[in-house]
Design a protein around this motif. Structure first.
Motif, mmCIF file in Angstrom:
data_model
loop_
_atom_site.group_PDB
_atom_site.id
_atom_site.type_symbol
_atom_site.label_atom_id
_atom_site.label_comp_id
_atom_site.label_asym_id
_atom_site.label_seq_id
_atom_site.Cartn_x
_atom_site.Cartn_y
_atom_site.Cartn_z
ATOM 1 N N UNK A 186 53.470 46.544 62.757
ATOM 2 C CA UNK A 186 54.662 45.683 62.712
ATOM 3 C C UNK A 186 55.890 46.477 62.329
ATOM 4 N N UNK A 187 57.002 45.892 62.703
ATOM 5 C CA UNK A 187 58.308 46.447 62.381
ATOM 6 C C UNK A 187 58.758 45.763 61.095
ATOM 7 N N UNK A 188 59.313 46.510 60.199
ATOM 8 C CA UNK A 188 59.687 45.958 58.900
ATOM 9 C C UNK A 188 61.172 46.205 58.728
ATOM 10 N N UNK A 189 61.947 45.143 58.610
ATOM 11 C CA UNK A 189 63.392 45.297 58.525
ATOM 12 C C UNK A 189 63.878 44.662 57.231
ATOM 13 N N UNK A 190 64.710 45.382 56.537
ATOM 14 C CA UNK A 190 65.319 44.788 55.341
ATOM 15 C C UNK A 190 66.769 44.559 55.672
ATOM 16 N N UNK A 191 67.106 43.304 55.942
ATOM 17 C CA UNK A 191 68.450 43.007 56.432
ATOM 18 C C UNK A 191 69.039 41.855 55.641
ATOM 19 N N UNK A 192 70.327 41.752 55.768
ATOM 20 C CA UNK A 192 71.030 40.607 55.179
ATOM 21 C C UNK A 192 71.995 40.140 56.250
ATOM 22 N N UNK A 193 71.633 39.053 56.880
ATOM 23 C CA UNK A 193 72.436 38.631 58.013
ATOM 24 C C UNK A 193 73.344 37.488 57.637
ATOM 25 N N UNK A 194 73.872 36.838 58.642
ATOM 26 C CA UNK A 194 74.728 35.697 58.358
ATOM 27 C C UNK A 194 74.229 34.454 59.070
ATOM 28 N N UNK A 195 72.973 34.387 59.292
ATOM 29 C CA UNK A 195 72.421 33.183 59.884
ATOM 30 C C UNK A 195 72.320 33.209 61.386
#
Lengths: 303, 322
Positions: A186-195
Motif C-alpha cells: 500500500x501507499x502511505x500518505x501523510x497529508x493535510x488537505x482541505x476536504x
C-alpha cells in the motif's frame, strides 16, 4: 517522429525536461510544448512561444563535457556499488525485513525540485498552481486556484485541473531507472488537505510508446481539519486508465517497475485548494489480503 | 491446447529437418505459437513481453534465412550440415545467439520472462531453446569457435552479474538461463554431446524449479520467503534444485560443469575454463541467496495471498532429487 527526436535532444541538453511537463494531464486535449510548431503553426494558448531552437542550445565546450563525463562516471560507479550491495542498493536483509519505506519527503528545496507541477494553463485554462515548502521546512504545500472556465478554442469541453507529479529517476548516462515496490502493498500518505478529493496516479513507464498513456489511478479523499491524516491506499485498488478513460480490461498494477507518482485535482469546483504533504511512503500491510479490487472478467469465456 | 500442439510440431519439424527452409519453418511455427501464450493475460507488461519476443525472434529468423540463402548461393545446396560459406556461418551464429539469448543479444530475455506467466516462462526457457540448440549442434563443426567462446564467456559473466540483485524470481531464472546457455555454447565446437547433456540436465532442473514456483505462485523474493509455511517439503526440494543449478558437487548440476571443464582443458583452453568457473561463482552467489531466502530464514509471517491454502497441482517432488 520529429517531436520525439527533439524531445530526446531536449532531455539530454537541458537540465529540466519539458517532456515531464508534457506528460501531465488526464483530460483529453492534446498537449503542446514549444516544439509542436514543427507540425503546425497553431499554438495553443497556454504554451510558451518558441524559444531558442535545439541546435542553438548545443554547447561544445570541452571542459564542460569532461565535467559531465566525470559526474556520469561517478553515478555509474555508485550504481555498480549499489548493484553489488543488494536490491535497491540496500543489503538483502534490509530488503527482506522492511515493511515501510519513505520514498518522498519534503524537507528542502531539492526535494521540491523532484516534483513538477502543472495545470490546465497548458491548454489555455486559468487555474493556477504553486508548490512551496511549508512551515519550518517540514512539509510541501501545493496550493492554487481551480478555474473550470473552458478555454475557447472550439475543441475543449472541460477544463480545470491541477497536478503535481514526481520526476522519474534518471540513472547514469541519462538512462531510466525505476522503483521496485514489489515488497509493499500500500501507499502511505501523510497529508493535510482541505476536504477536496484528489486523484493519485501511478505511472509505470512502459517500453513501447503505444502504452505511454497508461496510468493507474485511485482517489484520495481528504478531510479539511487541522489534523494530519494518514491515508493508506492499497495498490490493489488502483485501476487502469489511459488518457483519462477507464479501461475495460482491468488488472492489478505490477509494482516492479514504477516510474512516477502524481496527484491531480479536478473536481469541477471553482475555488482555491490546498494540500500539505508531509511524506509519501510505502507500507507492507500484512492485514491486507485483497489482491485486486475489481473483478477481472474474461471477455471471451470458453463455453 | 492447440498452441501446445503447434509448439511440439514446430520443435519436431526443426529437429528432424535437414533443409534450411524446414528448420526455419519450424522455428517460425514455434515463435508464432508461443506469442499468444505470452500475451494471454492482457496485462500491458505481458503484451510488451510478447512484442519484444516477436521482434527479436523475427529478426533472428530473418538473419538465419539470410545466412542459409548466402550459403545456398555459394555452395548450391541447402543441407544444414554442409554450412561452408564463412560469412553465413558467422551470420548463423549471430542469429542463433539472438534466438537463444546469448550475450550480447540477451536484452530481451529477462523482460520477456518477467512479462509472461510462470508456465509460459518455463516453456520459453526450456522448450524454445531446444530447436536453436539443435541447429547449432548440426552445424557445430563449421562454426567459428572464437566467436562462440567469446559470447559464451560474456553470457556467463553477464548472467552472473545482472542476476545479483534481482528481486523478481522470473528475472533471476532468466539470468540463470543466460548463464547456463553460456556453459552450453562454450563446448559446442569441441564436444557437441556435452552441450546436449548440459541442455537436458538444465531443462530438467529448470522445469522442477518453475513448477515448484508455480505451485506456490512465487513471483518475487518475499513470496519465496514465506513459502515454507505452506509446503515445507517443496521448499527443501526447491533448495536442493537451486543448489544443483548452481553446480555444487554432490548434486547433478555439477556433472555438466565438470565435464565441460575437463573438455576445455583437453583442448588446451585452461584459462577459459578458469575464467568461466570464476564467473559462475557470481551465479552461485545469487542461487545461494535464493536458497537463503527460501529455506534458511524463516520469516514469522505468512504471505498475504489467500489462494495458497492447499497446493492445487502437487508437484512431482522426485525430479529435483535427481
Amino acid at each position: 517522429m520529429a517531436l520525439a527526436a527533439t524531445l530526446l535532444h531536449n532531455a539530454y541538453f537541458c537540465g529540466r525536461c519539458c517532456r515531464h511537463k508534457a506528460l501531465q494531464p488526464l483530460l483529453g486535449p492534446l498537449l503542446s510544448d514549444s516544439l509542436s510548431k514543427s507540425y503546425s503553426s497553431y499554438r495553443r494558448p497556454g504554451s510558451q512561444p518558441e524559444k531558442k531552437t535545439t541546435w542553438q542550445n548545443v554547447d561544445l565546450s570541452f571542459k564542460k563535457s569532461i565535467e559531465v563525463l566525470k559526474t556520469q562516471l561517478g553515478m555509474l560507479k555508485k550504481e555498480t556499488e549499489d548493484h553489488l550491495a543488494g536490491p535497491e542498493g540496500q543489503s538483502l536483509t534490509h530488503y527482506m525485513l522492511e515493511q515501510t519505506r519513505v520514498v518522498w519527503e519534503f524537507r528542502s528545496q531539492e526535494d521540491l525540485n523532484k516534483w513538477v507541477i502543472s495545470s490546465d494553463v497548458e491548454i489555455g485554462g486559468k487555474s493556477e498552481v504553486y508548490l512551496k515548502l511549508g512551515r519550518n521546512n517540514q512539509t510541501a504545500l501545493l496550493y492554487g486556484t481551480l478555474n473550470t472556465e473552458v478555454p475557447r478554442d472550439g475543441e475543449t469541453k472541460y477544463s480545470g485541473y491541477c497536478s503535481m507529479r514526481a520526476k522519474p529517476l534518471v540513472g547514469s548516462f541519462a538512462r531510466k531507472k525505476y522503483y521496485d515496490w514489489s515488497n509493499f502493498n500500500s501507499l502511505y500518505l501523510r497529508v493535510r488537505g482541505d476536504g477536496r478529493p484528489w486523484m493519485v496516479n501511478i505511472y509505470t513507464d512502459p517500453y513501447f510508446s503505444h502504452q505511454k498513456d497508461d496510468l493507474y489511478n485511485y482517489f484520495m479523499f481528504t478531510r479539511g481539519g487541522p489534523y494530519w491524516e494518514e491515508i493508506k491506499i492499497p495498490f490493489s485498488k488502483f485501476f487502469l486508465s489511459s488518457r483519462g478513460r477507464v479501461q475495460d480490461d482491468q488488472h492489478p498494477i505490477w509494482l516492479d517497475k514504477i516510474s512516477t507518482v502524481g496527484f491531480t485535482i479536478g473536481d469541477k469546483v471553482n475555488g482555491p485548494f490546498q494540500l500539505e504533504i508531509d511524506f509519501i511512503g510505502l507500507l507492507n500491510d500484512r492485514a491486507h489480503t485483497e489482491e485486486f479490487a475489481y473483478e477481472t472478467y474474461e471477455k471471451n469465456p470458453p463455453l | 491446447f492447440i498452441l501446445m500442439l503447434s509448439l511440439a510440431l514446430g520443435t519436431m519439424i526443426t529437429i528432424t529437418s535437414n533443409h534450411w527452409v524446414t528448420a526455419w519453418a519450424g522455428l517460425e511455427i514455434n515463435t508464432l505459437a508461443i506469442i499468444p501464450l505470452i500475451s494471454k493475460s492482457h496485462h500491458p507488461r505481458a503484451i510488451e513481453a510478447a512484442t519484444k519476443y516477436f521482434l527479436t525472434q523475427a529478426t533472428a529468423s530473418a538473419l538465419m534465412l539470410f545466412s542459409s540463402m548466402t550459403n545456398a548461393w555459394s555452395s548450391g545446396q541447402w543441407d544444414i550440415t554442409q554450412l561452408t560459406n564463412p560469412p553465413s556461418c558467422l551470420l548463423l551464429t549471430a542469429a542463433i545467439a539472438i534466438k537463444l539469448g546469448l550475450t550480447p543479444f540477451h536484452f530481451w530475455f529477462p523482460e520477456v520472462l518477467q512479462g509472461s506467466s510462470l508456465t509460459t516462462a518455463l516453456l520459453l526457457s526450456t522448450a524454445m531453446k531446444f530447436p536453436p540448440t539443435t541447429i547449432l549442434l548440426l552445424t557445430s563443426h563449421s562454426l567459428n569457435p572464437t566467436l562462440l567462446s567469446t559470447m559464451a564467456i560474456m553470457s556467463i559473466a553477464l548472467g552472473g552479474w545482472m542476476g545479483l540483485n534481482q528481486t523478481q524470481t522470473r528475472k533471476i531464472l532468466a539470468f540463470s538461463s543466460i548463464s547456463h546457455l553460456g556453459w552450453m555454447t562454450i563446448t559446442i565446437t569441441y564436444n557437441p554431446k556435452l552441450t546436449l547433456l548440459t541442455f537436458y540436465l538444465y531443462s530438467l532442473m529448470t522445469t522442477s524449479i518453475f513448477l515448484s514456483m508455480n505451485s506456490t505462485n512465487t513471483l518475487k523474493l518475499s513470496t519465496l520467503m514465506t513459502s515454507w509455511t505452506k509446503a515445507p517439503m517443496l521448499n527443501t526440494t526447491l533448495m536442493l534444485t537451486l543448489l544443483s543449478l548452481a553446480g555444487l558437487p554432490p548434486l547433478t548440476g555439477f556433472l555438466p560443469k565438470w565435464l565441460i571443464i575437463q573438455e576445455l582443458t583437453k583442448q588446451e583452453m585452461t584459462t577459459t575454463a578458469t575464467i568461466i568457473s570464476m564467473l559462475s561463482l557470481l551465479g552461485l552467489f545469487f542461487y545461494l541467496r535464493l536458497t537463503y531466502c527460501s529455506t534458511i530464514t524463516l520469516p514469522p509471517n505468512s504471505s498475504n495471498k489467500m489462494k495458497q491454502w492447499s497446493i492445487k497441482k502437487p508437484v512431482n517432488t522426485l525430479t529435483p532429487t535427481l
